[in-house]
Scaffold this motif. Structure first.
Motif, PDB file in Angstrom:
ATOM      1  N   LEU A  39       0.824  -1.165   0.014  1.00 59.64           N
ATOM      2  CA  LEU A  39      -0.292   0.039  -0.030  1.00 59.64           C
ATOM      3  C   LEU A  39       0.802   1.465   0.189  1.00 59.64           C
ATOM      4  O   LEU A  39       0.454   2.085   0.747  1.00 59.64           O
ATOM      5  CB  LEU A  39      -1.046  -0.082   1.115  1.00 59.64           C
ATOM      6  N   SER A  40       1.632   1.315  -0.763  1.00 59.22           N
ATOM      7  CA  SER A  40       2.919   2.418  -1.035  1.00 59.22           C
ATOM      8  C   SER A  40       1.962   3.642  -1.657  1.00 59.22           C
ATOM      9  O   SER A  40       0.848   3.214  -2.172  1.00 59.22           O
ATOM     10  CB  SER A  40       3.869   2.203  -2.136  1.00 59.22           C
ATOM     11  N   ILE A  41       2.039   4.910  -1.376  1.00 58.49           N
ATOM     12  CA  ILE A  41       1.361   6.043  -1.890  1.00 58.49           C
ATOM     13  C   ILE A  41       1.098   5.859  -3.376  1.00 58.49           C
ATOM     14  O   ILE A  41      -0.285   6.291  -3.795  1.00 58.49           O
ATOM     15  CB  ILE A  41       2.167   7.428  -1.670  1.00 58.49           C
ATOM     16  N   ILE A  42       2.009   5.606  -4.326  1.00 59.67           N
ATOM     17  CA  ILE A  42       1.706   5.696  -5.614  1.00 59.67           C
ATOM     18  C   ILE A  42       0.857   4.361  -5.864  1.00 59.67           C
ATOM     19  O   ILE A  42      -0.287   4.583  -6.773  1.00 59.67           O
ATOM     20  CB  ILE A  42       2.910   5.339  -6.400  1.00 59.67           C
ATOM     21  N   LEU A  48      -6.893   4.352  -6.322  1.00 63.50           N
ATOM     22  CA  LEU A  48      -8.112   5.103  -6.446  1.00 63.50           C
ATOM     23  C   LEU A  48      -8.520   5.505  -7.722  1.00 63.50           C
ATOM     24  O   LEU A  48      -9.808   5.792  -8.105  1.00 63.50           O
ATOM     25  CB  LEU A  48      -7.767   6.337  -5.669  1.00 63.50           C
ATOM     26  N   CYS A  49      -7.333   5.664  -8.667  1.00 60.92           N
ATOM     27  CA  CYS A  49      -7.839   6.115 -10.239  1.00 60.92           C
ATOM     28  C   CYS A  49      -8.432   4.841 -10.928  1.00 60.92           C
ATOM     29  O   CYS A  49      -9.625   5.190 -11.609  1.00 60.92           O
ATOM     30  CB  CYS A  49      -6.466   6.328 -10.908  1.00 60.92           C
ATOM     31  N   LEU A  50      -8.362   3.582 -10.453  1.00 63.89           N
ATOM     32  CA  LEU A  50      -8.767   2.549 -11.094  1.00 63.89           C
ATOM     33  C   LEU A  50     -10.419   2.599 -10.643  1.00 63.89           C
ATOM     34  O   LEU A  50     -11.260   2.560 -11.562  1.00 63.89           O
ATOM     35  CB  LEU A  50      -8.397   1.150 -10.340  1.00 63.89           C
ATOM     36  N   LEU A  69     -14.865  11.484 -18.298  1.00 60.86           N
ATOM     37  CA  LEU A  69     -14.208  10.395 -18.677  1.00 60.86           C
ATOM     38  C   LEU A  69     -12.543  10.900 -18.931  1.00 60.86           C
ATOM     39  O   LEU A  69     -11.677  10.162 -18.545  1.00 60.86           O
ATOM     40  CB  LEU A  69     -14.708   9.603 -19.856  1.00 60.86           C
ATOM     41  N   PRO A  70     -12.382  12.076 -19.804  1.00 61.77           N
ATOM     42  CA  PRO A  70     -11.052  12.196 -20.198  1.00 61.77           C
ATOM     43  C   PRO A  70     -10.366  12.435 -18.940  1.00 61.77           C
ATOM     44  O   PRO A  70      -9.031  12.363 -18.855  1.00 61.77           O
ATOM     45  CB  PRO A  70     -10.962  13.584 -21.006  1.00 61.77           C
ATOM     46  N   VAL A  71     -10.741  13.106 -17.698  1.00 64.19           N
ATOM     47  CA  VAL A  71     -10.279  13.402 -16.573  1.00 64.19           C
ATOM     48  C   VAL A  71      -9.663  12.247 -15.819  1.00 64.19           C
ATOM     49  O   VAL A  71      -8.423  12.259 -15.534  1.00 64.19           O
ATOM     50  CB  VAL A  71     -11.157  14.364 -15.858  1.00 64.19           C
ATOM     51  N   VAL A  72     -10.613  11.559 -15.746  1.00 62.68           N
ATOM     52  CA  VAL A  72     -10.224  10.287 -14.746  1.00 62.68           C
ATOM     53  C   VAL A  72      -9.309   9.301 -15.484  1.00 62.68           C
ATOM     54  O   VAL A  72      -8.299   8.663 -15.168  1.00 62.68           O
ATOM     55  CB  VAL A  72     -11.672   9.301 -14.350  1.00 62.68           C
ATOM     56  N   TYR A  73      -9.399   9.250 -16.967  1.00 64.02           N
ATOM     57  CA  TYR A  73      -8.452   8.320 -17.728  1.00 64.02           C
ATOM     58  C   TYR A  73      -7.023   8.894 -17.642  1.00 64.02           C
ATOM     59  O   TYR A  73      -5.927   8.231 -17.780  1.00 64.02           O
ATOM     60  CB  TYR A  73      -9.072   8.223 -19.060  1.00 64.02           C
ATOM     61  N   ILE A  74      -6.880  10.279 -17.817  1.00 66.41           N
ATOM     62  CA  ILE A  74      -5.662  10.936 -17.945  1.00 66.41           C
ATOM     63  C   ILE A  74      -5.127  10.843 -16.716  1.00 66.41           C
ATOM     64  O   ILE A  74      -3.843  10.525 -16.288  1.00 66.41           O
ATOM     65  CB  ILE A  74      -5.719  12.362 -18.289  1.00 66.41           C
ATOM     66  N   ALA A 110     -15.186   5.910   0.195  1.00 68.37           N
ATOM     67  CA  ALA A 110     -15.755   7.196   0.646  1.00 68.37           C
ATOM     68  C   ALA A 110     -14.988   8.181  -0.303  1.00 68.37           C
ATOM     69  O   ALA A 110     -15.614   9.302  -0.777  1.00 68.37           O
ATOM     70  CB  ALA A 110     -15.485   7.563   2.030  1.00 68.37           C
ATOM     71  N   PHE A 111     -13.691   8.071  -0.284  1.00 69.47           N
ATOM     72  CA  PHE A 111     -12.876   8.959  -1.215  1.00 69.47           C
ATOM     73  C   PHE A 111     -13.269   8.985  -2.585  1.00 69.47           C
ATOM     74  O   PHE A 111     -13.279   9.926  -3.352  1.00 69.47           O
ATOM     75  CB  PHE A 111     -11.427   8.552  -0.967  1.00 69.47           C
ATOM     76  N   THR A 112     -13.573   7.635  -3.089  1.00 73.81           N
ATOM     77  CA  THR A 112     -14.023   7.655  -4.333  1.00 73.81           C
ATOM     78  C   THR A 112     -15.229   8.301  -4.767  1.00 73.81           C
ATOM     79  O   THR A 112     -15.503   9.162  -5.811  1.00 73.81           O
ATOM     80  CB  THR A 112     -14.210   6.164  -4.991  1.00 73.81           C
ATOM     81  N   VAL A 113     -16.274   8.040  -4.160  1.00 74.24           N
ATOM     82  CA  VAL A 113     -17.514   9.082  -3.950  1.00 74.24           C
ATOM     83  C   VAL A 113     -17.222  10.468  -4.078  1.00 74.24           C
ATOM     84  O   VAL A 113     -17.966  11.385  -4.808  1.00 74.24           O
ATOM     85  CB  VAL A 113     -18.427   8.434  -2.998  1.00 74.24           C
ATOM     86  N   MET A 114     -16.485  10.979  -2.989  1.00 68.30           N
ATOM     87  CA  MET A 114     -16.447  12.406  -2.871  1.00 68.30           C
ATOM     88  C   MET A 114     -15.346  13.059  -4.199  1.00 68.30           C
ATOM     89  O   MET A 114     -15.791  14.234  -4.576  1.00 68.30           O
ATOM     90  CB  MET A 114     -15.706  12.567  -1.559  1.00 68.30           C
ATOM     91  N   MET A 115     -14.618  12.220  -4.706  1.00 72.74           N
ATOM     92  CA  MET A 115     -13.773  12.674  -5.813  1.00 72.74           C
ATOM     93  C   MET A 115     -14.902  12.645  -6.977  1.00 72.74           C
ATOM     94  O   MET A 115     -14.735  13.747  -7.819  1.00 72.74           O
ATOM     95  CB  MET A 115     -12.781  11.737  -6.188  1.00 72.74           C
TER      96      MET A 115
END
Length: 239
Positions: A39-42, A48-50, A69-74, A110-115
């Motif tokens: 669970l390294s930061i990267i 989370l991006c997944l 879509l472009p935002v999350v894919y980038i 929770a983080f995913t929903v708020m993002m």
């Protein structure tokens, strides 16, 4: 991507779906190791991006989230590229501590929903700016009306608040080191973000806050959550 033609939409689904599958394979190979979970930061950023890519791709048609879509894919591409150059393993054994796994699970969701709510806020701000600039022609017909975006945004924040509350509660209950020197600012920032979202919902339902105010508070809460986790991990060696 914003075209109404089914053929273009189909190619977006196919290419996005394949990318998410390979993204998921990367996560399984680099995070789920034989000696534990890395669970390294990267790695967490890639995970989370997944989750964001999967959520937005699945909901883009029903909720008209094509512009996101472009935002999350980038963001996914950037984190995956960074993972090739940054290696700082942080191995945990979550199977030994299932209660910590519960906390982390709720925190990630929770983080995913708020993002996603933050992406809705950006979309809301863009549409509002275009309308106030008397440039409605710049708004693609595939984009939903302002009131629909705002209602979806508020709904996401309410769901996120429930998840964030459970995440904070399980953190206080299960993590004995939550107020250690390396963790106290993480807890404080997360709690402040919780109050920001509570303030937003109170203002919306009690004082009728809408539009820019709701969007700005949503983004402020998102920034606080990002700093809560990633900021603390930059200066702390422990989860």
């Amino acid at each position: 991507m914003f075209s109404q033609k089914p053929t273009y939409r189909r190619w977006v689904w196919i290419s996005g779906g394949l990318a998410i599958v390979f993204h998921g394979l990367w996560v399984s190979q680099h995070m789920l190791l034989g000696n534990g979970q890395d669970l390294s930061i990267i790695n967490v950023a890639v995970l989370l991006c997944l989750l964001l890519s999967l959520s937005v791709t699945m909901g883009c048609s029903h909720f008209q989230m094509w512009i996101m879509l472009p935002v999350v894919y980038i963001a996914s591409v950037i984190t995956l590229l960074l993972s090739a150059f940054i290696s700082n393993p942080y191995i945990l054994h979550l199977g030994i501590y299932p209660q910590v796994m519960v906390h982390i699970g709720f925190a990630l969701v929770a983080f995913t929903v708020m993002m996603i709510a933050a992406l809705f806020a950006l979309q809301l701000g863009y549409l509002d700016h275009m309308l106030k600039s008397h440039r409605p022609h710049a708004i693609n017909v595939a984009m939903p009306p302002l009131i629909k975006i705002e209602n979806q945004l508020i709904g996401l924040i309410k769901i996120g608040m429930v998840l964030l509350t459970i995440s904070l509660a399980t953190g206080f209950i299960f993590l004995n080191h939550i107020f250690d020197n390396g963790q106290v600012h993480k807890a404080i920032l997360a709690v402040i973000a919780w109050f920001v979202y509570l303030f937003l919902l109170t203002g919306h339902y009690r004082w009728g806050w809408r539009g820019r105010t709701v969007g700005m508070l949503t983004l402020l809460g998102a920034v606080l959550l990002i700093l809560s986790y990633f900021g603390s991990r930059l200066f702390s060696s422990s989860y």
